[in-house]
Motif scaffolding. Structure first.
Motif, PDB file in Angstrom:
ATOM      1  N   THR A   1       0.846  -1.191   0.000  1.00 25.38           N
ATOM      2  CA  THR A   1       0.000   0.000   0.000  1.00 25.38           C
ATOM      3  C   THR A   1       0.882   1.241   0.000  1.00 25.38           C
ATOM      4  N   PRO A   2       0.828   2.056  -1.052  1.00 18.88           N
ATOM      5  CA  PRO A   2       1.660   3.260  -1.048  1.00 18.88           C
ATOM      6  C   PRO A   2       1.175   4.247   0.007  1.00 18.88           C
ATOM      7  N   VAL A   3       2.116   4.973   0.592  1.00 17.86           N
ATOM      8  CA  VAL A   3       1.807   5.947   1.632  1.00 17.86           C
ATOM      9  C   VAL A   3       1.702   7.327   0.992  1.00 17.86           C
ATOM     10  N   THR A   4       0.591   8.004   1.249  1.00 24.32           N
ATOM     11  CA  THR A   4       0.364   9.350   0.725  1.00 24.32           C
ATOM     12  C   THR A   4       0.603  10.357   1.847  1.00 24.32           C
ATOM     13  N   ILE A   5       1.528  11.272   1.615  1.00 24.45           N
ATOM     14  CA  ILE A   5       1.917  12.263   2.621  1.00 24.45           C
ATOM     15  C   ILE A   5       1.564  13.641   2.090  1.00 24.45           C
ATOM     16  N   VAL A   6       0.812  14.408   2.863  1.00 24.32           N
ATOM     17  CA  VAL A   6       0.512  15.788   2.497  1.00 24.32           C
ATOM     18  C   VAL A   6       1.409  16.698   3.323  1.00 24.32           C
ATOM     19  N   GLY A   7       2.323  17.393   2.647  1.00 24.42           N
ATOM     20  CA  GLY A   7       3.236  18.303   3.332  1.00 24.42           C
ATOM     21  C   GLY A   7       4.677  17.862   3.224  1.00 24.42           C
ATOM     22  N   GLY A   8       5.512  18.736   2.654  1.00 24.88           N
ATOM     23  CA  GLY A   8       6.926  18.415   2.453  1.00 24.88           C
ATOM     24  C   GLY A   8       7.847  19.159   3.393  1.00 24.88           C
ATOM     25  N   GLY A   9       7.421  19.345   4.649  1.00 29.61           N
ATOM     26  CA  GLY A   9       8.311  19.895   5.660  1.00 29.61           C
ATOM     27  C   GLY A   9       9.206  18.812   6.237  1.00 29.61           C
ATOM     28  N   LEU A  10       9.874  19.117   7.334  1.00 32.51           N
ATOM     29  CA  LEU A  10      10.840  18.167   7.898  1.00 32.51           C
ATOM     30  C   LEU A  10      10.190  16.859   8.312  1.00 32.51           C
ATOM     31  N   GLY A  11       8.970  16.917   8.880  1.00 29.53           N
ATOM     32  CA  GLY A  11       8.307  15.697   9.323  1.00 29.53           C
ATOM     33  C   GLY A  11       7.916  14.796   8.172  1.00 29.53           C
ATOM     34  N   GLY A  12       7.271  15.365   7.154  1.00 28.86           N
ATOM     35  CA  GLY A  12       6.870  14.576   5.999  1.00 28.86           C
ATOM     36  C   GLY A  12       8.053  13.989   5.257  1.00 28.86           C
ATOM     37  N   LEU A  13       9.127  14.774   5.138  1.00 28.67           N
ATOM     38  CA  LEU A  13      10.331  14.290   4.462  1.00 28.67           C
ATOM     39  C   LEU A  13      11.007  13.170   5.241  1.00 28.67           C
ATOM     40  N   THR A  14      11.049  13.302   6.564  1.00 28.32           N
ATOM     41  CA  THR A  14      11.652  12.241   7.379  1.00 28.32           C
ATOM     42  C   THR A  14      10.857  10.957   7.245  1.00 28.32           C
ATOM     43  N   LEU A  15       9.525  11.049   7.282  1.00 23.35           N
ATOM     44  CA  LEU A  15       8.697   9.864   7.079  1.00 23.35           C
ATOM     45  C   LEU A  15       8.999   9.220   5.737  1.00 23.35           C
ATOM     46  N   ALA A  16       9.023  10.006   4.673  1.00 24.38           N
ATOM     47  CA  ALA A  16       9.286   9.451   3.345  1.00 24.38           C
ATOM     48  C   ALA A  16      10.653   8.795   3.279  1.00 24.38           C
ATOM     49  N   ARG A  17      11.644   9.398   3.923  1.00 21.76           N
ATOM     50  CA  ARG A  17      13.002   8.836   3.908  1.00 21.76           C
ATOM     51  C   ARG A  17      13.069   7.514   4.662  1.00 21.76           C
ATOM     52  N   VAL A  18      12.452   7.438   5.841  1.00 17.16           N
ATOM     53  CA  VAL A  18      12.480   6.190   6.604  1.00 17.16           C
ATOM     54  C   VAL A  18      11.724   5.100   5.846  1.00 17.16           C
ATOM     55  N   LEU A  19      10.620   5.446   5.220  1.00 15.77           N
ATOM     56  CA  LEU A  19       9.905   4.466   4.388  1.00 15.77           C
ATOM     57  C   LEU A  19      10.796   4.006   3.234  1.00 15.77           C
ATOM     58  N   HIS A  20      11.504   4.937   2.616  1.00 13.45           N
ATOM     59  CA  HIS A  20      12.404   4.593   1.508  1.00 13.45           C
ATOM     60  C   HIS A  20      13.491   3.629   1.965  1.00 13.45           C
ATOM     61  N   VAL A  21      14.036   3.878   3.160  1.00 11.64           N
ATOM     62  CA  VAL A  21      15.054   2.980   3.716  1.00 11.64           C
ATOM     63  C   VAL A  21      14.510   1.556   3.837  1.00 11.64           C
ATOM     64  N   HIS A  22      13.210   1.446   4.148  1.00  9.58           N
ATOM     65  CA  HIS A  22      12.573   0.142   4.312  1.00  9.58           C
ATOM     66  C   HIS A  22      11.932  -0.375   3.020  1.00  9.58           C
ATOM     67  N   GLY A  23      12.149   0.313   1.915  1.00  5.45           N
ATOM     68  CA  GLY A  23      11.643  -0.154   0.635  1.00  5.45           C
ATOM     69  C   GLY A  23      10.147   0.019   0.455  1.00  5.45           C
ATOM     70  N   ILE A  24       9.555   0.977   1.158  1.00 12.53           N
ATOM     71  CA  ILE A  24       8.108   1.192   1.094  1.00 12.53           C
ATOM     72  C   ILE A  24       7.830   2.447   0.272  1.00 12.53           C
ATOM     73  N   PRO A  25       6.970   2.351  -0.738  1.00 14.61           N
ATOM     74  CA  PRO A  25       6.712   3.502  -1.614  1.00 14.61           C
ATOM     75  C   PRO A  25       5.914   4.599  -0.905  1.00 14.61           C
ATOM     76  N   ALA A  26       6.244   5.844  -1.217  1.00 13.79           N
ATOM     77  CA  ALA A  26       5.534   6.994  -0.644  1.00 13.79           C
ATOM     78  C   ALA A  26       5.555   8.126  -1.651  1.00 13.79           C
ATOM     79  N   THR A  27       4.514   8.949  -1.609  1.00 12.62           N
ATOM     80  CA  THR A  27       4.447  10.165  -2.417  1.00 12.62           C
ATOM     81  C   THR A  27       4.080  11.332  -1.509  1.00 12.62           C
ATOM     82  N   ILE A  28       4.840  12.416  -1.648  1.00  9.92           N
ATOM     83  CA  ILE A  28       4.566  13.646  -0.910  1.00  9.92           C
ATOM     84  C   ILE A  28       3.909  14.648  -1.849  1.00  9.92           C
ATOM     85  N   TYR A  29       2.805  15.229  -1.420  1.00  8.41           N
ATOM     86  CA  TYR A  29       2.158  16.303  -2.150  1.00  8.41           C
ATOM     87  C   TYR A  29       2.424  17.609  -1.397  1.00  8.41           C
TER      88      TYR A  29
END
Length: 384
Positions: A12-40
């Motif tokens: 299940t891809p993770v949809t993140i609204v907001g590209g501040g430090l919190g949203g970016l950190t979430l996307a990065r940790v997901l990326h480290v674990h091989g989990i797809p995410a998109t930030i809007y």
């Protein structure tokens, strides 16, 4: 709660609204674990605006988030050496506390923009969709949500994260709480080429942070890399008083704010009247200290969207990053069970954010604006 860890990677891809430090950190940790995410992200590009001033990144949350993101070593290269030094002055410029940066403190200073760039560069470029201003979000049932953007596009999600700050448009999906003015405002100014153009103020500030305060008002300054003095004037004032100031007239604003510090040392008031940028108002708002919500399928919040608080604990950016890291780890731990992941995350989020908000409220009352100011602050700084 009994932990039942699934196997495999979340599809299940993770949809993140907001590209501040919190949203970016979430996307990065997901990326480290091989989990797809998109930030809007509403901003049109990474360079669309300045990213604010300096942050102290704490060893017990912000630094842990960077370690979870695999970026800690790179972070060390961004530190403003000497930036942890702190001075407290009285209104006449007399030094009440002068605490040098000994290099072993747990709260090193970095520029927010540098930290954001580190996170951005750690993600695949396609992770972030720029120019996506959210205008509405609606539940579709079964944990699914529809996002509507100002450009007319829509997105349907199965795992939605609101990392969209104080005025989050995702928050109403889970909570009716709204930020409220706490009775304190900041007015921001900058002095550039400070050592050459503003030598008295620069000498007074020193190499790190400066606090000069009395009950109800304060001048706080960060020396930032590039010979910059970044000033936050703090005032206890009503919303009506602030509304009566015309912030389109920079000189009049500076004079009006400086008048609140009549009789203070000129090297301190010069930080207001000598500003090289127009004063910017930051009215301080907060969500309720105990803000939490019932589990709503398919959606959660992080950072200011979840727990906006006053800056007097210095935890906003740190908590947002830590939230992002903890949520990313929870999603990785429950790859086949969205609700288990979100429940585990929120179970830890609520007491953590309540404790930080309580501390922020306590510090606001104690070290800046009670009858002992500035000595409550000095007590805190000496104990660190």
């Amino acid at each position: 709660m009994t932990k039942k860890v699934g196997s495999g990677k979340m599809t299940t891809p993770v949809t993140i609204v907001g590209g501040g430090l919190g949203g970016l950190t979430l996307a990065r940790v997901l990326h480290v674990h091989g989990i797809p995410a998109t930030i809007y992200e509403a901003e049109p590009s990474a360079e669309a605006r300045a990213q604010g001033g300096q942050l102290d990144i704490h060893e017990y949350n912000g630094q842990l988030a960077l370690k979870a993101a695999g970026l800690f070593d790179e972070f060390l290269g961004l530190i403003h050496k000497g930036g942890q030094a702190v001075r407290v002055l009285d209104t006449h410029g007399k030094v009440l506390l002068d605490k040098p940066d000994d290099g072993i403190g747990g709260r090193p200073e970095v520029l927010r923009g540098d930290l954001r760039r580190l996170l951005l560069d750690s993600l695949p470029p396609e992770t972030i969709q720029w120019g996506k201003k959210l205008v509405g979000a609606a539940a579709l049932g079964d944990g699914r949500h529809e996002l509507n953007f100002a450009d007319g596009s829509t997105v349907c999600t199965e795992l939605l994260v609101g990392a969209d700050g104080a005025w989050s448009k995702i928050r109403p999906l889970v909570s009716g709480a709204k930020p409220e003015y706490i009775g304190t405002s900041y007015i921001e100014t900058y002095l550039y080429d400070a050592d050459d153009r503003h030598p008295a103020a620069a000498k007074t500030v020193g190499g790190g942070s400066l606090y000069a305060l009395v009950p109800g008002k304060a001048i706080l300054v960060h020396r930032e890399p590039g010979n910059i003095l970044h000033t936050y004037v703090q005032l206890n004032c009503t919303a009506e008083w602030i509304a009566g100031i015309d912030f389109t007239d920079a000189n009049a604003v500076a004079a009006r704010i400086a008048a609140e510090f009549d009789g203070w040392a000129p090297e301190l008031t010069a930080l207001i009247t000598g500003g090289d940028t127009a004063p910017v108002l930051r009215a301080i708002r907060a969500l309720p200290i105990e803000h939490r919500w019932d589990r709503v399928p398919g959606v959660t919040l992080l950072g200011d969207a979840a727990h906006l608080m006053s800056p007097f604990a210095g935890e906003g950016a740190n908590l947002a990053m830590f939230d992002g890291a903890e949520l990313g780890k929870a999603i990785a731990a429950y790859p086949n069970d969205v609700e288990a992941a979100l429940s585990a995350y929120e179970e830890a989020l609520f007491p953590r954010s309540e404790a930080a908000a309580t501390m922020a409220h306590h510090n606001h009352e104690l070290f800046c604006f009670d009858d002992r100011a500035p000595f409550g602050l000095i007590d805190i700084l000496v104990s660190k």
